[in-house]
Design a protein around this motif. Structure first.
Motif, PDB file in Angstrom:
ATOM      1  N   GLY A 284      -4.251  14.482   3.613  1.00 19.54           N
ATOM      2  CA  GLY A 284      -4.317  13.743   2.362  1.00 19.54           C
ATOM      3  C   GLY A 284      -2.963  13.268   1.882  1.00 19.54           C
ATOM      4  N   GLY A 285      -1.920  13.413   2.729  1.00 21.14           N
ATOM      5  CA  GLY A 285      -0.591  12.928   2.369  1.00 21.14           C
ATOM      6  C   GLY A 285      -0.593  11.406   2.320  1.00 21.14           C
ATOM      7  N   ILE A 286       0.546  10.813   2.491  1.00 19.08           N
ATOM      8  CA  ILE A 286       0.605   9.351   2.459  1.00 19.08           C
ATOM      9  C   ILE A 286       0.166   8.784   3.801  1.00 19.08           C
ATOM     10  CG2 ILE A 286       2.382   9.308   0.677  1.00 19.08           C
ATOM     11  CD1 ILE A 286       4.410   8.672   2.878  1.00 19.08           C
ATOM     12  N   GLY A 287      -0.296   7.578   3.782  1.00 19.93           N
ATOM     13  CA  GLY A 287      -0.793   6.938   4.994  1.00 19.93           C
ATOM     14  C   GLY A 287       0.299   6.265   5.792  1.00 19.93           C
TER      15      GLY A 287
ATOM     16  N   THR B  59       0.834  -1.207   0.000  1.00 20.18           N
ATOM     17  CA  THR B  59       0.000   0.000   0.000  1.00 20.18           C
ATOM     18  C   THR B  59       0.865   1.251   0.000  1.00 20.18           C
ATOM     19  OG1 THR B  59      -1.716  -1.211   1.183  1.00 20.18           O
ATOM     20  CG2 THR B  59      -1.868   1.195   1.194  1.00 20.18           C
ATOM     21  N   LEU B  60       1.808   1.310   0.904  1.00 18.56           N
ATOM     22  CA  LEU B  60       2.696   2.468   0.986  1.00 18.56           C
ATOM     23  C   LEU B  60       3.554   2.580  -0.275  1.00 18.56           C
ATOM     24  CD1 LEU B  60       3.806   4.850   2.584  1.00 18.56           C
ATOM     25  CD2 LEU B  60       5.345   3.248   3.765  1.00 18.56           C
ATOM     26  N   PHE B  61       4.035   1.459  -0.764  1.00 16.49           N
ATOM     27  CA  PHE B  61       4.854   1.460  -1.977  1.00 16.49           C
ATOM     28  C   PHE B  61       4.071   2.056  -3.154  1.00 16.49           C
ATOM     29  CE2 PHE B  61       6.724  -0.605  -5.751  1.00 16.49           C
ATOM     30  CZ  PHE B  61       8.055  -0.251  -5.584  1.00 16.49           C
ATOM     31  N   LYS B  62       2.816   1.645  -3.316  1.00 13.08           N
ATOM     32  CA  LYS B  62       1.979   2.178  -4.403  1.00 13.08           C
ATOM     33  C   LYS B  62       1.740   3.669  -4.220  1.00 13.08           C
ATOM     34  CE  LYS B  62      -0.517  -2.071  -5.376  1.00 13.08           C
ATOM     35  NZ  LYS B  62      -1.805  -2.774  -5.203  1.00 13.08           N
ATOM     36  N   GLN B  63       1.502   4.107  -2.965  1.00 19.58           N
ATOM     37  CA  GLN B  63       1.285   5.532  -2.716  1.00 19.58           C
ATOM     38  C   GLN B  63       2.517   6.346  -3.127  1.00 19.58           C
ATOM     39  OE1 GLN B  63       0.362   5.554   1.478  1.00 19.58           O
ATOM     40  NE2 GLN B  63      -1.828   5.797   1.086  1.00 19.58           N
ATOM     41  N   LEU B  64       3.678   5.866  -2.760  1.00 20.68           N
ATOM     42  CA  LEU B  64       4.900   6.596  -3.098  1.00 20.68           C
ATOM     43  C   LEU B  64       5.161   6.587  -4.598  1.00 20.68           C
ATOM     44  CD1 LEU B  64       7.258   5.449  -0.207  1.00 20.68           C
ATOM     45  CD2 LEU B  64       6.106   7.643  -0.456  1.00 20.68           C
ATOM     46  N   LYS B  65       4.951   5.448  -5.205  1.00 20.80           N
ATOM     47  CA  LYS B  65       5.205   5.315  -6.639  1.00 20.80           C
ATOM     48  C   LYS B  65       4.267   6.202  -7.468  1.00 20.80           C
ATOM     49  CE  LYS B  65       6.354   1.707  -9.899  1.00 20.80           C
ATOM     50  NZ  LYS B  65       6.476   0.289 -10.146  1.00 20.80           N
TER      51      LYS B  65
ATOM     52  N   GLU C 148      17.024   2.002 -11.850  1.00 17.64           N
ATOM     53  CA  GLU C 148      16.138   1.540 -10.784  1.00 17.64           C
ATOM     54  C   GLU C 148      15.756   2.728  -9.917  1.00 17.64           C
ATOM     55  OE1 GLU C 148      17.910  -1.252  -8.067  1.00 17.64           O
ATOM     56  OE2 GLU C 148      19.610   0.033  -7.652  1.00 17.64           O
ATOM     57  N   ALA C 149      14.570   2.640  -9.349  1.00 17.56           N
ATOM     58  CA  ALA C 149      14.084   3.686  -8.448  1.00 17.56           C
ATOM     59  C   ALA C 149      13.873   3.083  -7.074  1.00 17.56           C
ATOM     60  CB  ALA C 149      12.787   4.278  -8.973  1.00 17.56           C
ATOM     61  N   ALA C 150      14.292   3.821  -6.059  1.00 18.72           N
ATOM     62  CA  ALA C 150      14.074   3.424  -4.668  1.00 18.72           C
ATOM     63  C   ALA C 150      13.236   4.516  -4.018  1.00 18.72           C
ATOM     64  CB  ALA C 150      15.406   3.266  -3.943  1.00 18.72           C
ATOM     65  N   TYR C 151      12.302   4.091  -3.170  1.00 17.35           N
ATOM     66  CA  TYR C 151      11.399   5.031  -2.501  1.00 17.35           C
ATOM     67  C   TYR C 151      11.655   4.984  -1.009  1.00 17.35           C
ATOM     68  CZ  TYR C 151       9.113   4.979  -7.002  1.00 17.35           C
ATOM     69  OH  TYR C 151       8.861   5.087  -8.342  1.00 17.35           O
ATOM     70  N   LEU C 152      11.586   6.166  -0.389  1.00 15.75           N
ATOM     71  CA  LEU C 152      11.834   6.282   1.042  1.00 15.75           C
ATOM     72  C   LEU C 152      10.845   7.251   1.659  1.00 15.75           C
ATOM     73  CD1 LEU C 152      14.859   6.515  -0.556  1.00 15.75           C
ATOM     74  CD2 LEU C 152      15.537   5.993   1.759  1.00 15.75           C
ATOM     75  N   THR C 153      10.649   7.097   2.962  1.00 13.74           N
ATOM     76  CA  THR C 153       9.940   8.109   3.729  1.00 13.74           C
ATOM     77  C   THR C 153      10.917   8.682   4.738  1.00 13.74           C
ATOM     78  OG1 THR C 153       9.162   6.551   5.397  1.00 13.74           O
ATOM     79  CG2 THR C 153       7.707   6.960   3.530  1.00 13.74           C
ATOM     80  N   VAL C 154      10.739   9.953   5.053  1.00 10.29           N
ATOM     81  CA  VAL C 154      11.631  10.645   5.969  1.00 10.29           C
ATOM     82  C   VAL C 154      10.772  11.343   7.016  1.00 10.29           C
ATOM     83  CG1 VAL C 154      13.422  12.420   6.153  1.00 10.29           C
ATOM     84  CG2 VAL C 154      13.286  11.007   4.110  1.00 10.29           C
ATOM     85  N   SER C 155      11.167  11.233   8.278  1.00 10.43           N
ATOM     86  CA  SER C 155      10.396  11.854   9.354  1.00 10.43           C
ATOM     87  C   SER C 155      10.831  13.289   9.630  1.00 10.43           C
ATOM     88  CB  SER C 155      10.506  11.014  10.635  1.00 10.43           C
ATOM     89  OG  SER C 155      11.852  10.943  11.054  1.00 10.43           O
ATOM     90  N   LEU C 156      11.851  13.769   8.953  1.00  7.59           N
ATOM     91  CA  LEU C 156      12.302  15.148   9.127  1.00  7.59           C
ATOM     92  C   LEU C 156      11.679  16.038   8.055  1.00  7.59           C
ATOM     93  CD1 LEU C 156      16.111  14.564   9.759  1.00  7.59           C
ATOM     94  CD2 LEU C 156      14.393  15.246  11.441  1.00  7.59           C
TER      95      LEU C 156
ATOM     96  N   ALA D 223       5.559  10.535   8.655  1.00 12.69           N
ATOM     97  CA  ALA D 223       6.265  10.819   7.405  1.00 12.69           C
ATOM     98  C   ALA D 223       6.108  12.298   7.066  1.00 12.69           C
ATOM     99  CB  ALA D 223       5.735   9.952   6.269  1.00 12.69           C
ATOM    100  N   GLN D 224       7.225  12.966   6.900  1.00 14.80           N
ATOM    101  CA  GLN D 224       7.237  14.376   6.520  1.00 14.80           C
ATOM    102  C   GLN D 224       7.547  14.549   5.037  1.00 14.80           C
ATOM    103  OE1 GLN D 224       6.866  17.251   8.659  1.00 14.80           O
ATOM    104  NE2 GLN D 224       5.975  15.707   9.993  1.00 14.80           N
ATOM    105  N   GLN D 225       8.380  13.646   4.516  1.00 13.13           N
ATOM    106  CA  GLN D 225       8.778  13.736   3.120  1.00 13.13           C
ATOM    107  C   GLN D 225       8.723  12.360   2.467  1.00 13.13           C
ATOM    108  OE1 GLN D 225      12.197  16.392   1.979  1.00 13.13           O
ATOM    109  NE2 GLN D 225      12.716  16.089   4.151  1.00 13.13           N
ATOM    110  N   ALA D 226       8.441  12.360   1.190  1.00 14.42           N
ATOM    111  CA  ALA D 226       8.588  11.167   0.361  1.00 14.42           C
ATOM    112  C   ALA D 226       9.784  11.433  -0.545  1.00 14.42           C
ATOM    113  CB  ALA D 226       7.334  10.918  -0.465  1.00 14.42           C
ATOM    114  N   VAL D 227      10.577  10.400  -0.771  1.00 17.54           N
ATOM    115  CA  VAL D 227      11.812  10.556  -1.529  1.00 17.54           C
ATOM    116  C   VAL D 227      11.877   9.471  -2.596  1.00 17.54           C
ATOM    117  CG1 VAL D 227      14.340  10.578  -1.388  1.00 17.54           C
ATOM    118  CG2 VAL D 227      12.980  11.475   0.513  1.00 17.54           C
ATOM    119  N   ARG D 228      12.333   9.864  -3.773  1.00 16.25           N
ATOM    120  CA  ARG D 228      12.631   8.881  -4.809  1.00 16.25           C
ATOM    121  C   ARG D 228      14.067   9.093  -5.248  1.00 16.25           C
ATOM    122  NH1 ARG D 228      10.066   8.564 -10.783  1.00 16.25           N
ATOM    123  NH2 ARG D 228      11.629  10.160 -11.130  1.00 16.25           N
ATOM    124  N   ILE D 229      14.818   8.007  -5.230  1.00 14.69           N
ATOM    125  CA  ILE D 229      16.190   8.037  -5.726  1.00 14.69           C
ATOM    126  C   ILE D 229      16.221   7.171  -6.971  1.00 14.69           C
ATOM    127  CG2 ILE D 229      18.592   7.430  -5.283  1.00 14.69           C
ATOM    128  CD1 ILE D 229      18.041   7.910  -2.346  1.00 14.69           C
TER     129      ILE D 229
END
Length: 177
Positions: free
Chosen positions: A50-53, A9-15, A76-84, A57-63
């Motif tokens: 309405g952010g991610i569930g 679920t979270l992966f799909k939200q970030l993607k 390849e893409a990697a997804y992360l959440t950041v609490s800062l 999580a303060q930020q969503a990141v894609r590398i």
């Protein structure tokens, strides 16, 4: 925290975030070991209604990592959440922190997993796991301090020359005679 497909679920939200509309916050290029690699970091604030569930999580990141090896390109893409919040974790900071994480993974955990076969060890009760972990960490630290870059080779050499370790440890302390 890196988010992988085991959190669907979270992966799909970030993607599904509008990454194409988010400008690159940081980009690095490296050449090493016969490959060229580009890492692009994009970050977006998600700590809004309405952010991610995902709690805190303060930020969503894609590398996005693009590698070229022998004229073959992979991406390849990697997804992360950041609490800062963005002001405390800029894309350049995120890039640095993620690289440091892998540095630790490669220099320490890989050595423990491959050279010392930590995952296969049978000590499971009492103080056994802590004692064995302390001995492994001591061995790795000793070899690194002695200048070893290949811990497996240094361990094999130490196995054949155990008196060197005993001499190194005992010669550091004055005798009491």
């Amino acid at each position: 925290m890196q988010v992988k497909a085991n959190q669907p679920t979270l992966f799909k939200q970030l993607k599904r975030l509008p990454w194409a509309q988010i400008p690159a916050g940081n980009r690095t290029r490296d050449r090493d070991h016969g490959r060229r690699e580009t890492r692009t970091v994009k970050a977006v604030t998600v700590a809004t209604p309405g952010g991610i569930g995902f709690p805190h999580a303060q930020q969503a990141v894609r590398i996005t990592r693009t590698r070229i090896v022998a004229d073959k390109t992979s991406r390849e893409a990697a997804y992360l959440t950041v609490s800062l919040p963005a002001g405390q974790a800029l894309p350049v900071d995120l890039q640095t922190w993620i690289r440091r994480h892998w540095h630790i993974e490669n220099r320490l955990h890989h050595v423990k997993d491959v050279t010392f076969r930590e995952d296969q060890h049978q000590a499971r009760t009492g103080n056994g796991p802590a004692v064995i972990a302390t001995l492994r960490n001591t061995a790795i630290g000793y070899h690194r301090t002695a200048g070893a870059t290949n811990i497996a080779r240094a361990t094999r050499q130490a196995n054949r020359r155990s008196h060197d370790l005993i001499t190194a440890v005992t010669s550091s302390y004055p005798t009491t005679q």
